[in-house]
Design a protein around this motif. Sequence first.
Motif, short mmCIF file in Angstrom:
data_model
loop_
_atom_site.label_atom_id
_atom_site.label_comp_id
_atom_site.label_asym_id
_atom_site.label_seq_id
_atom_site.Cartn_x
_atom_site.Cartn_y
_atom_site.Cartn_z
N GLN A 1 -21.30 -64.49 20.88
CA GLN A 1 -20.48 -65.69 21.08
C GLN A 1 -21.13 -66.55 22.15
OE1 GLN A 1 -17.99 -65.90 24.02
NE2 GLN A 1 -17.27 -67.93 23.41
N MET A 2 -21.29 -67.83 21.84
CA MET A 2 -21.87 -68.77 22.79
C MET A 2 -20.84 -69.83 23.16
SD MET A 2 -25.81 -69.39 21.67
CE MET A 2 -25.61 -70.09 20.05
N GLY A 3 -21.05 -70.47 24.28
CA GLY A 3 -20.19 -71.56 24.70
C GLY A 3 -20.53 -71.97 26.11
N ALA A 4 -19.91 -73.05 26.56
CA ALA A 4 -20.12 -73.47 27.94
C ALA A 4 -19.60 -72.36 28.86
CB ALA A 4 -19.37 -74.77 28.21
N PRO A 5 -20.20 -72.20 30.05
CA PRO A 5 -19.65 -71.22 31.00
C PRO A 5 -18.36 -71.75 31.61
CG PRO A 5 -21.70 -72.19 31.86
CD PRO A 5 -21.43 -72.82 30.53
N ASP A 6 -17.26 -71.59 30.89
CA ASP A 6 -15.97 -72.11 31.31
C ASP A 6 -14.92 -71.05 30.97
OD1 ASP A 6 -13.45 -73.36 31.45
OD2 ASP A 6 -14.29 -75.32 30.94
N MET A 7 -14.28 -70.48 31.98
CA MET A 7 -13.35 -69.38 31.77
C MET A 7 -12.13 -69.76 30.94
SD MET A 7 -14.61 -66.62 32.79
CE MET A 7 -13.17 -65.61 32.47
N TYR B 1 -5.16 -65.60 20.32
CA TYR B 1 -5.75 -64.70 19.33
C TYR B 1 -4.75 -64.34 18.25
CZ TYR B 1 -7.12 -60.20 17.34
OH TYR B 1 -7.40 -59.19 16.47
N PRO B 2 -5.07 -64.32 16.99
CA PRO B 2 -6.40 -64.56 16.43
C PRO B 2 -6.70 -66.04 16.13
CG PRO B 2 -4.92 -63.84 14.70
CD PRO B 2 -4.10 -63.92 15.97
N ASN B 3 -5.86 -66.93 16.62
CA ASN B 3 -6.06 -68.35 16.31
C ASN B 3 -6.97 -69.03 17.33
OD1 ASN B 3 -4.11 -68.31 14.12
ND2 ASN B 3 -2.59 -68.05 15.75
N ARG B 4 -7.64 -70.07 16.90
CA ARG B 4 -8.44 -70.89 17.81
C ARG B 4 -7.81 -72.29 17.87
NH1 ARG B 4 -13.06 -68.37 19.26
NH2 ARG B 4 -13.72 -66.68 17.89
N LEU B 5 -7.48 -72.71 19.07
CA LEU B 5 -6.88 -74.03 19.24
C LEU B 5 -7.81 -74.88 20.10
CD1 LEU B 5 -3.18 -73.05 20.14
CD2 LEU B 5 -4.18 -73.39 17.88
N CYS B 6 -7.56 -76.18 20.08
CA CYS B 6 -8.32 -77.09 20.94
C CYS B 6 -8.17 -76.63 22.40
CB CYS B 6 -7.77 -78.50 20.76
SG CYS B 6 -8.72 -79.70 21.66
N CYS B 7 -9.25 -76.64 23.13
CA CYS B 7 -9.21 -76.10 24.50
C CYS B 7 -9.67 -77.16 25.50
CB CYS B 7 -10.13 -74.88 24.59
SG CYS B 7 -10.06 -74.04 26.18
N PRO B 8 -8.94 -77.29 26.62
CA PRO B 8 -9.36 -78.27 27.65
C PRO B 8 -10.55 -77.74 28.45
CG PRO B 8 -7.40 -77.08 28.40
CD PRO B 8 -7.71 -76.57 27.02
N SER B 9 -11.64 -77.45 27.77
CA SER B 9 -12.80 -76.83 28.42
C SER B 9 -14.01 -77.74 28.37
CB SER B 9 -13.15 -75.53 27.70
OG SER B 9 -13.60 -75.83 26.40
N LYS B 10 -15.03 -77.35 29.15
CA LYS B 10 -16.33 -78.03 29.04
C LYS B 10 -16.90 -77.76 27.66
CE LYS B 10 -17.51 -76.61 33.66
NZ LYS B 10 -18.21 -75.47 34.20
N ALA C 1 -1.46 -77.07 28.47
CA ALA C 1 -2.02 -77.64 27.24
C ALA C 1 -1.28 -77.19 26.00
CB ALA C 1 -3.51 -77.27 27.14
N HIS C 2 -0.71 -75.98 26.03
CA HIS C 2 -0.12 -75.43 24.80
C HIS C 2 1.36 -75.07 24.96
CE1 HIS C 2 -4.00 -75.52 22.94
NE2 HIS C 2 -4.53 -74.81 23.91
N ASP C 3 1.96 -75.60 26.01
CA ASP C 3 3.39 -75.40 26.19
C ASP C 3 3.78 -73.91 26.22
OD1 ASP C 3 5.78 -76.53 26.73
OD2 ASP C 3 6.37 -76.84 24.64
#
Length: 380
Positions: free
Chosen positions: A256-262, A272-281, A24-26
């Motif tokens: 921190q909350m989120g879908a249970p997706d590793m 870190y420390p950046n947040r990028l779009c993630c191919p997650s649930k 996803a992030h090359d």
Amino acid sequence: MIKEISLLGSTGSIGTQTLEICRAHDIKPIALTAHRNSELLEKQAREFLPKLVCIYDESLYSELKNRLADTNIKVLSGMDGLCEAAAVKTDAVVNSVVGMVGLMPTATALEAGNKVALANKETLVTGGEIIMRLAKEKNLPILPIDSEHSAIFQSLMASGGSRIEKILLTASGGPFLGYNYEQLKSVTKEQALKHPNWSMGHKITIDSATLMNKGLELIEAVWLFDTKPSDVEILVHRQSILHSAVEFEDGSVIGQMGAPDMKIPIQFALTYPNRLCCPSKRMSLFDVGTLTFERPDEDTFLCLKYAKKAIEKKGTACTVLNSANEEAVQLFLEDKISFYRIGELIADAFENVKSSNNVTLDTIFETEKAAREYVRSLVL
Ligand code: MN3
């Protein structure tokens, strides 16, 4: 941002999800290692063209070498190969091997000046004292991939340096939440391998069912966040939505909350420390509806009780605990012992295998050997 990594344990659950983040992030994996799955390792090697690959099981070396004979990829095996993969100069070493086999590669990565993204909790359970000291000496971060520790790490970003009063470590409770001693006595391997929320490898799925996973994570948290064991509170949280939290002196709780997706904690360790779009649930709090919290039952789930005893005792006591657990889980997966026997064996080993107050790699491996032999002598 990280451009390349060395990925230890690339064919496991964390490893394959790490490669999804790489796609996803090359991010280029320049080294890949596997325990036994040479077929998948070959496939990954052909896709990512790393400089080197390593198969930990030495009996599979020639097979892997043949599979990759038409490429320029260096093929290694065993602990030496694993450590060579950890020592390649790279932006980060992702350690997602299973068990305390991960300890030496973590130490080697830090010695070589590599920062470590750590999914292998047994590294800190057994070698926390030396690994954290080494990371400090080398001024290198250890970025947690374990979802709870990633959550604590993220929560601490809001601390502004304030003192932590308490870490709130959440646990799903595993498939046998609410079971009493009698019920636990008759559970099967198939039941134990069915985790309600997370899809993971066999070792950690069994650890989740015995609650040893939470015990190991408590020890991991003590080392990672330099906190007292008594300041880590374990909360059974069935929905696995709040991944852990921190309580500060003013009473504020930040979690921190989120879908249970590793993939979320894996990616955060790499960006870190950046947040990028993630191919997650994605999580919808409307769908979740209710979040519940309860105390774990340590009298029934012996593993958790003994993990607390081990971290209070320090020294190589946690290595006794961990090694006894690795052996017992293996024996359970081989149908040689019942589920409940895992906890009993660990309790027995903890009381009877000698630990050392002097923690070095040598004393850790000596303790490991003694604990493994002790457990096997009780069963076989
Ligand atoms: Mn976890």
